[in-house]
Write a protein that holds these residues in place. Sequence first.
Motif, mmCIF file in Angstrom:
data_model
loop_
_atom_site.group_PDB
_atom_site.id
_atom_site.type_symbol
_atom_site.label_atom_id
_atom_site.label_comp_id
_atom_site.label_asym_id
_atom_site.label_seq_id
_atom_site.Cartn_x
_atom_site.Cartn_y
_atom_site.Cartn_z
ATOM 1 N N LYS A 99 76.507 -117.445 -13.605
ATOM 2 C CA LYS A 99 76.365 -118.585 -12.700
ATOM 3 C C LYS A 99 77.362 -118.513 -11.548
ATOM 4 C CE LYS A 99 75.605 -122.640 -14.574
ATOM 5 N NZ LYS A 99 75.777 -123.892 -15.367
ATOM 6 N N ASN A 100 76.907 -118.974 -10.401
ATOM 7 C CA ASN A 100 77.826 -119.294 -9.311
ATOM 8 C C ASN A 100 77.653 -120.784 -9.051
ATOM 9 O OD1 ASN A 100 79.119 -119.754 -6.798
ATOM 10 N ND2 ASN A 100 78.960 -117.574 -6.323
ATOM 11 N N THR A 101 78.711 -121.541 -9.323
ATOM 12 C CA THR A 101 78.633 -123.001 -9.257
ATOM 13 C C THR A 101 79.252 -123.561 -7.974
ATOM 14 O OG1 THR A 101 80.707 -123.190 -10.510
ATOM 15 C CG2 THR A 101 78.650 -123.207 -11.768
ATOM 16 N N ALA A 102 79.370 -122.723 -6.935
ATOM 17 C CA ALA A 102 79.977 -123.185 -5.678
ATOM 18 C C ALA A 102 79.204 -124.362 -5.087
ATOM 19 C CB ALA A 102 80.045 -122.038 -4.672
ATOM 20 N N GLY A 103 77.866 -124.369 -5.286
ATOM 21 C CA GLY A 103 77.083 -125.512 -4.840
ATOM 22 C C GLY A 103 76.020 -125.188 -3.814
ATOM 23 N N ASP A 104 75.455 -126.230 -3.254
ATOM 24 C CA ASP A 104 74.344 -126.176 -2.309
ATOM 25 C C ASP A 104 74.686 -125.295 -1.109
ATOM 26 O OD1 ASP A 104 72.297 -126.663 -0.521
ATOM 27 O OD2 ASP A 104 72.312 -128.840 -0.796
ATOM 28 N N GLY A 105 73.829 -124.326 -0.837
ATOM 29 C CA GLY A 105 74.062 -123.424 0.273
ATOM 30 C C GLY A 105 74.121 -124.105 1.623
ATOM 31 N N ASP A 106 73.427 -125.223 1.768
ATOM 32 C CA ASP A 106 73.475 -125.943 3.035
ATOM 33 C C ASP A 106 74.877 -126.500 3.296
ATOM 34 O OD1 ASP A 106 70.782 -125.477 3.550
ATOM 35 O OD2 ASP A 106 70.148 -127.267 2.469
ATOM 36 N N LYS A 195 65.711 -128.023 -6.249
ATOM 37 C CA LYS A 195 65.412 -129.112 -5.321
ATOM 38 C C LYS A 195 66.159 -128.916 -4.005
ATOM 39 C CE LYS A 195 65.064 -134.166 -5.109
ATOM 40 N NZ LYS A 195 63.612 -134.099 -4.850
ATOM 41 N N ARG A 196 65.442 -129.121 -2.891
ATOM 42 C CA ARG A 196 66.024 -128.970 -1.559
ATOM 43 C C ARG A 196 65.196 -129.795 -0.582
ATOM 44 N NH1 ARG A 196 65.563 -124.748 2.661
ATOM 45 N NH2 ARG A 196 67.554 -124.622 3.779
ATOM 46 N N SER A 197 65.842 -130.314 0.470
ATOM 47 C CA SER A 197 65.121 -131.148 1.433
ATOM 48 C C SER A 197 64.185 -130.326 2.312
ATOM 49 C CB SER A 197 66.118 -131.909 2.312
ATOM 50 O OG SER A 197 66.958 -131.010 3.021
ATOM 51 N N LYS A 198 64.446 -129.029 2.423
ATOM 52 C CA LYS A 198 63.587 -128.118 3.185
ATOM 53 C C LYS A 198 62.949 -127.115 2.222
ATOM 54 C CE LYS A 198 66.719 -128.342 7.171
ATOM 55 N NZ LYS A 198 67.607 -127.551 8.063
ATOM 56 N N PRO A 199 61.926 -126.382 2.676
ATOM 57 C CA PRO A 199 61.303 -125.397 1.788
ATOM 58 C C PRO A 199 62.274 -124.313 1.349
ATOM 59 C CG PRO A 199 59.854 -125.871 3.642
ATOM 60 C CD PRO A 199 61.167 -126.540 3.944
ATOM 61 N N ASN A 200 62.060 -123.800 0.156
ATOM 62 C CA ASN A 200 62.836 -122.680 -0.373
ATOM 63 C C ASN A 200 62.113 -121.364 -0.109
ATOM 64 O OD1 ASN A 200 65.054 -124.085 -1.631
ATOM 65 N ND2 ASN A 200 63.615 -124.842 -3.158
ATOM 66 N N TYR A 201 62.869 -120.263 -0.249
ATOM 67 C CA TYR A 201 62.325 -118.914 -0.111
ATOM 68 C C TYR A 201 62.744 -118.116 -1.345
ATOM 69 C CZ TYR A 201 61.973 -120.375 4.770
ATOM 70 O OH TYR A 201 61.689 -121.068 5.923
ATOM 71 N N LEU A 202 61.764 -117.628 -2.105
ATOM 72 C CA LEU A 202 62.097 -116.894 -3.323
ATOM 73 C C LEU A 202 62.773 -115.570 -3.003
ATOM 74 C CD1 LEU A 202 58.853 -117.313 -5.475
ATOM 75 C CD2 LEU A 202 60.796 -118.867 -5.293
ATOM 76 N N THR A 222 58.060 -121.473 -10.659
ATOM 77 C CA THR A 222 58.006 -122.929 -10.583
ATOM 78 C C THR A 222 58.991 -123.421 -9.538
ATOM 79 O OG1 THR A 222 59.658 -123.146 -12.342
ATOM 80 C CG2 THR A 222 57.347 -123.169 -13.012
ATOM 81 N N GLY A 223 58.808 -124.688 -9.130
ATOM 82 C CA GLY A 223 59.721 -125.245 -8.141
ATOM 83 C C GLY A 223 59.860 -126.749 -8.252
ATOM 84 N N GLU A 224 61.057 -127.231 -7.941
ATOM 85 C CA GLU A 224 61.281 -128.669 -7.795
ATOM 86 C C GLU A 224 60.979 -129.107 -6.370
ATOM 87 O OE1 GLU A 224 65.106 -129.989 -9.480
ATOM 88 O OE2 GLU A 224 65.207 -127.984 -10.361
ATOM 89 N N SER A 225 60.918 -128.146 -5.452
ATOM 90 C CA SER A 225 60.573 -128.380 -4.052
ATOM 91 C C SER A 225 59.606 -127.283 -3.612
ATOM 92 C CB SER A 225 61.834 -128.336 -3.177
ATOM 93 O OG SER A 225 62.726 -129.368 -3.519
ATOM 94 N N PRO A 226 58.885 -127.484 -2.507
ATOM 95 C CA PRO A 226 57.971 -126.450 -2.026
ATOM 96 C C PRO A 226 58.700 -125.136 -1.737
ATOM 97 C CG PRO A 226 57.526 -128.530 -0.936
ATOM 98 C CD PRO A 226 58.804 -128.716 -1.698
ATOM 99 N N TYR A 227 58.011 -124.020 -1.949
ATOM 100 C CA TYR A 227 58.631 -122.715 -1.732
ATOM 101 C C TYR A 227 57.649 -121.727 -1.110
ATOM 102 C CZ TYR A 227 56.263 -121.713 -6.217
ATOM 103 O OH TYR A 227 55.324 -121.583 -7.220
ATOM 104 N N TYR A 228 58.231 -120.819 -0.326
ATOM 105 C CA TYR A 228 57.538 -119.621 0.141
ATOM 106 C C TYR A 228 57.848 -118.487 -0.835
ATOM 107 C CZ TYR A 228 56.938 -121.774 4.796
ATOM 108 O OH TYR A 228 56.601 -122.595 5.847
#
Length: 295
Positions: A99-106, A195-202, A222-228
Amino acid sequence: MKPILVSKNKSSAFQSIQAAINEAASLKNHQIEIEAGTYFENLKIYQDDLVIKGNGKVIINGNLSARKLGENGKQRGTFQTATVFMNGKGNCLENLTIKNTAGDGDKVGQAVALYLEGVANTIHNCRIDSFQDTICLGPLPETNKDGSTMESPWVKRIFESQSAYFSQCQIQGTVDFIFGGAYTVFNKCHLHAKKRSKPNYLTAASTPEGRRGFIFEKCQITGESPYYLGRPWRPFAKTCFKDCKFDSQLLKTGWHDWNKPENQETVCYEEINCHYQGKIKRAKWLIQKGGTFHA
């Protein structure tokens, strides 16, 4: 030669995984077993043919991110953040949570959990978890977008052609969370977009021209948010999903060209005999064959 044993037990000779890795290198021992527990470490592996296996629930936890300062007082950048960094060939990681628990990339930037530079490395039954840039698969592109050389100071050995194999792994992230240039097969893995406010990219492949890229076989997505499914980190990116199952969060268009239409002329993005929840709408520059569709 018996495996080197790592344990949280205070009577254990090795309570640190990195200490065991260093000992294995000096003794030319090729087996390390880790007893259950959470290990707050950032590991560097430079051996060949080393097997690191978890017994029970073993969590390796790091929290470095691209915007954190390194030893030189400058931001670390993506390629000095990995919780586990491996630079070798024929190694195997098994039954581990990385795990890397640094947090949300945004908020914190890229935060790699696993970074591989090498040949024929195998990851089996592992859980790999971060947000942006969860798994990095060398080689890196030759240059940054500004023309400067792209490199990681952690890399000691250069492999012209790189490869890896993932089986029965759980991989979680948000943006470009499987990225890089290696030929890599993912077999029966579960990819999950957080989960993310914008689309994810696998994926964000940077496949060198003329080489093989990422292949996903019999995977569940699977996704909690939409993904490409992916976007090209560099031209000539190659990614294929074969006999995979997608949930309803998969965007109808499937893929993104990173807002560079010229990428459409060089990339190879394929979907073969996959299973979809709902309708899809693929552009002409993409390859989609067969499959089943559920309303």
